[in-house]
Design a protein around this motif. Sequence first.
Motif, PDB file in Angstrom:
ATOM      1  N   MET A 255      44.159  50.150  37.490  1.00 50.35           N
ATOM      2  CA  MET A 255      44.748  50.451  36.005  1.00 50.35           C
ATOM      3  C   MET A 255      45.012  49.225  35.243  1.00 50.35           C
ATOM      4  N   PHE A 256      45.574  48.234  35.938  1.00 48.63           N
ATOM      5  CA  PHE A 256      45.973  47.028  35.011  1.00 48.63           C
ATOM      6  C   PHE A 256      44.772  46.647  34.027  1.00 48.63           C
ATOM      7  N   LEU A 257      43.723  47.051  34.432  1.00 49.15           N
ATOM      8  CA  LEU A 257      42.595  46.543  33.466  1.00 49.15           C
ATOM      9  C   LEU A 257      42.224  47.410  32.353  1.00 49.15           C
ATOM     10  N   LEU A 258      42.837  48.569  32.291  1.00 48.97           N
ATOM     11  CA  LEU A 258      42.660  49.529  31.189  1.00 48.97           C
ATOM     12  C   LEU A 258      42.832  48.683  29.794  1.00 48.97           C
ATOM     13  N   PRO A 259      43.992  48.321  29.806  1.00 46.74           N
ATOM     14  CA  PRO A 259      44.328  47.467  28.448  1.00 46.74           C
ATOM     15  C   PRO A 259      43.250  46.375  27.772  1.00 46.74           C
ATOM     16  N   VAL A 260      42.972  45.669  28.928  1.00 52.58           N
ATOM     17  CA  VAL A 260      41.511  44.725  28.501  1.00 52.58           C
ATOM     18  C   VAL A 260      40.400  45.389  28.262  1.00 52.58           C
ATOM     19  N   LEU A 312      34.381  42.726  33.995  1.00 56.23           N
ATOM     20  CA  LEU A 312      35.715  42.185  34.708  1.00 56.23           C
ATOM     21  C   LEU A 312      36.074  43.228  35.741  1.00 56.23           C
ATOM     22  N   SER A 313      36.032  44.721  35.205  1.00 54.01           N
ATOM     23  CA  SER A 313      36.675  45.790  35.897  1.00 54.01           C
ATOM     24  C   SER A 313      35.475  46.032  37.089  1.00 54.01           C
ATOM     25  N   GLY A 314      34.189  45.926  36.783  1.00 53.70           N
ATOM     26  CA  GLY A 314      33.166  45.951  37.837  1.00 53.70           C
ATOM     27  C   GLY A 314      33.558  45.098  38.998  1.00 53.70           C
TER      28      GLY A 314
END
Length: 332
Positions: A255-260, A312-314
């Motif tokens: 979930m830390f990737l959501l803001p990105v 990046l998420s992938g």
Amino acid sequence: MSIRSAVRIYTTVSRWEFLPAVLVGVMIGIFLGAESFQYLFSRGFVLYLIEGILIFILLFNVGFMVNCWADWQVDKLYKTRLYVAVKRMGRSTLGVLVIIHIAAAVLLASHLTMAIGRIEIIILVGIGTFLGVGYSVEPFRFKRRGVLHSIIALPIFFIPGVYSYFLVGDLPLDAPYTIMFLFSAAGITVGHYALILVSQAEDYPDDKKMGLYTPPVVWGLRKTLYISVLSNLLGSSVVIISLLLMFLTLNAWLMFLLPVIIAGRYLSMKDIYGLYKISFDKSSNSALLEEIRKKMPKYPIWHAYGLAGITLSGLFILVFKSLGWIVPVLNL
């Protein structure tokens, strides 16, 4: 003609300057679809991975070569670099190259389909080939048929990622994770076609003069910008929700990737929304067109912003899978 000149002409009519950007879609599908890095580069699969990417590059080249073949007279007026390349190669030679590329791609796709047992490969190759050729060639010529111009978004944004997902993954079409991925791919397609609309708006006067009924010619510049903003907002919302659900089915730490992701989608849309607001202050199409053209040097960056967080998420998802860090919060 020297080999160096022949290669330069070939890469010109194939528009290889766009290849790195389109390969990002393939990377996203690979990252989200593969079970691990170990599997991707295993002795039993890596050759199939290379074969799959080669098929994609062949069909990428086909789309642009067909466009150069069909529009060579139009390019004489506005894209002289492409016109000169077609003239030097010979239009008939270019046509033969297109046929060879398609035949090679279909043969390789048939082999790959049987080798890895994914019928989706040959189906997507068939659909992508039809759309890539039909975009430029009569009797379809989607590029001049108003709203049907949007079909080009499928072979550019949707099919590459979906193709590579099925190339590397073993989940069935109706698996919840696959469905979430397909929604994210649809969101990317809608959101980034919105950016293509702005690019098309830049060509509004020339397209209108040539009788090409692209969306800006049919809708007008302001409405095109309005639809671009709405499409980007819709596509971005679908992407964010889909990736959120994918994170929760794998590991809540993702979930830390959501803001990105959200920041990237916002930056992708910010300038287009600004142009739409400016459109109310411009009394003529020429004045608005001037503002659009001022922003167009940032066009590749808009795509980069929107895709950076997704890519990046992938990558992080594949890292988590490879390390076995799968702790589902949401069981679907």
